[in-house]
Design an enzyme around this catalytic site. Sequence first.
Site, PDB file in Angstrom:
ATOM      1  N   CYS A 404      -3.452  14.289  26.581  1.00 53.69           N
ATOM      2  CA  CYS A 404      -2.352  13.797  27.415  1.00 53.69           C
ATOM      3  C   CYS A 404      -1.589  14.929  28.078  1.00 53.69           C
ATOM      4  O   CYS A 404      -0.760  14.685  28.958  1.00 53.69           O
ATOM      5  CB  CYS A 404      -1.401  12.932  26.572  1.00 53.69           C
ATOM      6  SG  CYS A 404      -2.006  11.240  26.383  1.00 53.69           S
ATOM      7  N   ASP A 476     -18.740  -5.455  42.655  1.00 53.12           N
ATOM      8  CA  ASP A 476     -19.341  -6.111  41.492  1.00 53.12           C
ATOM      9  C   ASP A 476     -18.807  -7.530  41.330  1.00 53.12           C
ATOM     10  O   ASP A 476     -19.547  -8.445  40.947  1.00 53.12           O
ATOM     11  CB  ASP A 476     -19.073  -5.302  40.222  1.00 53.12           C
ATOM     12  CG  ASP A 476     -20.013  -4.115  40.088  1.00 53.12           C
ATOM     13  OD1 ASP A 476     -21.129  -4.188  40.623  1.00 53.12           O
ATOM     14  OD2 ASP A 476     -19.621  -3.125  39.467  1.00 53.12           O
ATOM     15  N   GLY A 526      -2.327   1.722  35.713  1.00 58.92           N
ATOM     16  CA  GLY A 526      -3.407   2.692  35.774  1.00 58.92           C
ATOM     17  C   GLY A 526      -3.091   3.941  34.981  1.00 58.92           C
ATOM     18  O   GLY A 526      -2.129   3.985  34.191  1.00 58.92           O
TER      19      GLY A 526
END
Length: 731
Positions: A404, A476, A526
């Site tokens: 992180c 997709d 996100g």
Amino acid sequence: MLKQAQLARDLVLVGGGHAHALALRMLAMQPVAGVQVSLVSPASHSPYSGMLPGLIAGHYRFEETHIDLARLCQWAGARFITAEVSGLDPSNRSLTLPGRPPLAYDVLSLDIGSRPELDSVPGAREHAVPVKPVADLWQRWQELEASLPGRSGPGPLRLTLVGGGAGSVELALAMARRLRGRALQLTLFCGAADILQGYNGLARAAVRRALVDAGVALHCGNRVASVSAGSLELDDGRTAPFDSLFWCTGAAATPWLADSGLDTVEGGFLAVRDTLQSVADDAVFAAGDIATQLAHPRPKAGVYAVRQAPVLATNLRNYLLGRPLRKHRPQRRFLSLLSLGEQRATADRGPFAATGDWVWRWKDRIDRRFMARFEELPEAMSAAAADSLPEALAGEAQAPCGGCGAKVGGDSLAAALAGLRLLYPGLCPAPDHADDAALLEMPAGGMQLQSLDILRGLVSDPWIMGRIAANHALSDLYASGGRPLFALAAATLPFSSPALQQRELLQLLAGALAEFEQVGCRLVGGHSLQGPELALGFAVTGEPVVADRLLPKRGLQPGDQLLLTKPLGTGTLFAAHMQLQADGRDLSAATDMMLQSNYTAARLALEHGATAATDVTGFGLWGHLLEMLRPGQYAELSLEALPALPGALASLGAGIHSSMHPANVRLADSTLAPDPRRDLLFDPQTSGGLLLGIAAGRAGALQQVLRAAGYASAAVIGEVGAGEGELVRCS
């Protein structure tokens, strides 16, 4: 421990004119670590004005007369952004690009040329073809030539030019040479008492003789008062009919430059000092026709832009590095070489003049030598920069962390998201969203579809990259018969300063949201990281378009036709681009293909009863077709029916393959002889088309509606059979 340079400032070059092309080449030979260079231009190729008459006359090919900016930027390590600029905000250091977020800069350079002044003559803007921008002129000329075989009007073709300077006479003579043998009436109107003001009498006389020999009617002292459809009105009241009108009068600047608030001179040109900096803003440089040096005003001519390039490149470097700047002293006189339609030319400098075939050969050598600087780029340059921005040496004693510790800083992330909410208020996470996970509503039918796709950076324009990555991820869902609802982003940004990270993230996600907006997909969250190179992807969630009905991948039936919606070839073209072997026009076509969504194609496939579908991506058409076949089935393909992107077959024929290509070839169940069309089957695609199975009786109708919907290359490429043996057979 060695310090790692990170990107710290944006140098943006607007326009691909002579000065910028040369300056970019020079900057690449002496790079400054920490500077991200971007070139903004509306097209991949920039014309060399000195050879345009020869191109129209038929002496040169397009490639010989245009600088491939996409290739130059790839070689130079610069970003190439295909866009028009419509505004400049110096106070916020940003450029307005229509249809996309503003582009920020730290240092700006302008080399956007000029254009004929059209507004002083009523009707000229509506009815005349301006000779600048040169790229637009060439396109209009091609359109005119293409229309000639079907021309049915009475009498000769009437081409009229308004001007009198070097550009107008060269263009008139080039047109006469190109269209010789046709019924043609070429006329040049000049408002002055004679053509070529500023040239000596010998040169003017030689050009006048060439105009007479070419059949060009010259009318001097005839000013145009107004223009209407098909007719000029002169200041003495006479009228002159025309079929096509070309406007070659005095130069003017783009209007947005004066609107920026920067100091300009008559005609709207940017006022610059001898350092080529705006007199009002040290961070803005300019060269070529768009700039006027207050201390040394000169006529608008390409030769001055070429001579400005070394000073421009040096001063951009020195300004970024905090060093003293050089002053540019333009010459008072220059050698002018005018082509005369045929392979003859006239030379003029001061009292000297000469005309003949040898002058054309002289001019040709000079022009080709200039263009060779961009065709014969050095194969390798030193990876080490001679100089670095002080702020580019990130982490004086510490390498970038993992885990992180590699996340994008909260301030950069917050600022980017705030900008995105202004652009797409209904599609971004709310500013007060503080939960660790997004809460999603279950679709009404109770069935969800999910997919994940991540791409390594493919194009250098972050906004375009965002659009491609979004389309690629959504395909997709479309191939499964779904419509998107939500998306999560995963982005890795190159090591850079917080300001550049914010700019990059804003451009990337704004590009993605431009695509999501078209289909009602919300970005709900996100994750972002820093890393050695760009990567962007999305996890997407959707629902079936038709309740309880999906498009299966393995639903093919014997006798089904195989239909491909978009052309193949992105893998080889971008591999060629990395090797400086691709044509920028072919890359533009490939990019346009990747930006075309599969949303409508999937809807049409559902409506016409398609039996199976998949999107063609990294495993190539062969690999994805294998996934569709069930035991006991095979596919018979027609290699000639395969649609290919422009330049793809030539690239494959030259042996240029994507790094994924060999792995895809290993999927084949037999040894295949090398062949460009066969190689196309294994070319990995990014944001490729849909491969559909459909009953033979319905295939023609589906192909027709697909083409009507914009999938111009949609083609039936084969059929499905039942039996043992090779799974994919080619004919």
